[in-house]
Design an enzyme around this catalytic site. Sequence first.
Site, PDB file in Angstrom:
ATOM      1  CG  ASP A 153      -2.020   0.704   1.092  1.00  0.00           C
ATOM      2  OD1 ASP A 153      -1.898   1.983   0.544  1.00  0.00           O
ATOM      3  OD2 ASP A 153      -3.274   0.514   1.550  1.00  0.00           O
ATOM      4  CG  HIS A 198      -3.639   5.981   2.005  1.00  0.00           C
ATOM      5  ND1 HIS A 198      -4.177   7.189   1.604  1.00  0.00           N
ATOM      6  CD2 HIS A 198      -4.016   6.064   3.448  1.00  0.00           C
ATOM      7  CE1 HIS A 198      -4.811   7.909   2.647  1.00  0.00           C
ATOM      8  NE2 HIS A 198      -4.659   7.125   3.560  1.00  0.00           N
ATOM      9  CB  SER A 226      -4.198  -2.277   3.508  1.00  0.00           C
ATOM     10  OG  SER A 226      -3.294  -1.820   2.356  1.00  0.00           O
TER      11      SER A 226
END
Length: 172
Positions: A29, A31, A82
Amino acid sequence: REEGKNGAAPGGEAAPPAGRFLIATVKGDVHDIGKNIVGVVLACNNYEVVDMGVMVPCDKILAKAREIGADVIGLSGLITPSLDEMVHVAREMKREGFTVPLLTGGATPSAAPTAVKIAPEYPHGVVHVLDASRVVNVVGSILSPEQKPAYMREVENKQVKLREVFAARANR
């Protein structure tokens, strides 16, 4: 200990950190907007924050947590896989004998997935933090010897209810 200006103790030396917080976006991930805000908010409230960045594998997170003596580990994630990676981290924390609280944040681990999938894997406190504005109160509560027992009971009671709702829906 009384503090002076800018978090300094009287006499000018820096006040000791309120705690060490390790934060990372889990493997797979990228983010990091919310994670970055969490880091800034905690740092501004006298927490030592170690931000490992994005796409961080479990073994690196746990090794760094040990290295720095983290008081809290925070995991962030946006995409659906995630959540599985956070479950893996929680299992590994348990297997490796960690006892520090685990915080989850980001779009993937809302309160229900945290309660249903992550919290059952790690017995030393898993708390979902809805947004960065709440992280100081959450971390303060879980690091306070006076506040932690009642706070964690409240969190665990909410998680039990969320698991019951999930189980009831699954059995329909």
